[in-house]
Design a protein around this motif. Structure first.
Motif, PDB file in Angstrom:
ATOM      1  N   ALA A  56      -4.832   4.927  11.025  1.00 42.14           N
ATOM      2  CA  ALA A  56      -5.291   5.362  12.349  1.00 42.14           C
ATOM      3  C   ALA A  56      -6.741   5.834  12.306  1.00 42.14           C
ATOM      4  N   PHE A  57      -7.134   6.472  11.214  1.00 40.61           N
ATOM      5  CA  PHE A  57      -8.515   6.945  11.093  1.00 40.61           C
ATOM      6  C   PHE A  57      -9.442   5.870  10.545  1.00 40.61           C
ATOM      7  N   LEU A  58      -8.999   5.141   9.534  1.00 36.17           N
ATOM      8  CA  LEU A  58      -9.848   4.134   8.899  1.00 36.17           C
ATOM      9  C   LEU A  58     -10.200   3.000   9.862  1.00 36.17           C
ATOM     10  N   TYR A  59      -9.252   2.636  10.722  1.00 34.10           N
ATOM     11  CA  TYR A  59      -9.472   1.531  11.664  1.00 34.10           C
ATOM     12  C   TYR A  59      -9.624   2.024  13.095  1.00 34.10           C
ATOM     13  N   VAL A 104       0.033   6.618   4.918  1.00 32.63           N
ATOM     14  CA  VAL A 104      -0.620   5.329   5.120  1.00 32.63           C
ATOM     15  C   VAL A 104      -0.888   5.082   6.601  1.00 32.63           C
ATOM     16  N   ARG A 105       0.087   5.371   7.454  1.00 35.79           N
ATOM     17  CA  ARG A 105      -0.098   5.148   8.890  1.00 35.79           C
ATOM     18  C   ARG A 105      -1.200   6.055   9.450  1.00 35.79           C
ATOM     19  N   LEU A 106      -1.232   7.314   9.011  1.00 38.84           N
ATOM     20  CA  LEU A 106      -2.287   8.220   9.469  1.00 38.84           C
ATOM     21  C   LEU A 106      -3.643   7.760   8.945  1.00 38.84           C
ATOM     22  N   VAL A 132       0.848  -1.196   0.000  1.00 44.33           N
ATOM     23  CA  VAL A 132       0.000   0.000   0.000  1.00 44.33           C
ATOM     24  C   VAL A 132       0.883   1.245   0.000  1.00 44.33           C
ATOM     25  N   ILE A 133       1.947   1.229   0.790  1.00 42.85           N
ATOM     26  CA  ILE A 133       2.877   2.367   0.801  1.00 42.85           C
ATOM     27  C   ILE A 133       3.501   2.539  -0.583  1.00 42.85           C
TER      28      ILE A 133
END
Length: 197
Positions: A164-167, A159-161, A128-129
């Motif tokens: 954090a929001f998506l999950y 991707v990490r941010l 994904v990255i």
């Protein structure tokens, strides 16, 4: 019937989309193969699920790119000034968040799902990255913006941010706020129009 690894990955992705638990015994039976053949071709259950989740991610991102191209052509920014990469990422997150089957997988197997989706050495996050690097590089090459940091670092943060929001409902018992994610990612991805590295 002699399904390839790709056939099995696509089928597992369809099971996830339909909200069906991917049990290796039932899955192998459905594919008309033994569990040992399944393991030889795609690995264990986590390997299969990781590849299926990546397939869903890749397909969702490709659809978001096609959506931009239908509406905006080759433009780097839309009429509102939003960068192509940000608009595509926003649609990508929105489609994933709206997928009932994907959400069911997160709800039914949260520990496994988060491990598969966020493992830095796994089958999903590194790919994904890399896809995000390619997405942003296109805007850099087309003169849309100049990132403040290297694309690898920027896309890791994006991707990490986004994760954090998506999950957030699974990670922190918070309702996902995709508008906040888009605002924060927009602030993270800043640029200077008309210049490229």
């Amino acid at each position: 019937m002699n399904p390839s690894a790709e056939d099995m990955i696509r089928t597992a992705a369809r099971w996830i989309e339909r909200g069906v638990r991917v049990d290796t015994s039932a899955f192998a039976q459905d594919m008309g193969i033994s569990r040992s053949t399944l393991f030889r071709r795609v690995g264990n259950r986590e390997d299969l699920l990781g590849d299926a989740l990546h397939y869903l991610s890749e397909r969702t991102l490709a659809a978001a790119k096609r959506s931009w191209e239908r509406e905006e052509g080759e433009a780097v920014r839309n009429a509102a000034g939003e960068l192509r990469c940000l608009a595509i990422m926003r649609e990508y997150r929105s489609v994933l968040a709206a997928s009932a089957g994907f959400r069911r997988f997160l709800d039914d197997e949260p520990v496994l799902a988060i491990r598969l989706l966020t493992d830095p050495d796994g089958r999903v996050q590194p790919r994904v990255i890399a896809a995000h690097v390619e997405l942003l590089r296109r805007d850099v090459d087309d003169g849309g913006f100049v990132p403040a940091v290297g694309l690898d670092s920027l896309c890791y943060a994006i991707v990490r941010l986004g994760e954090a929001f998506l999950y957030s409902d699974v990670l922190a018992s918070r309702t996902p706020d995709l508008d906040a994610a888009s605002t924060l990612l927009g602030a993270l991805v800043t640029g200077i129009p008309g210049r490229s590295r």
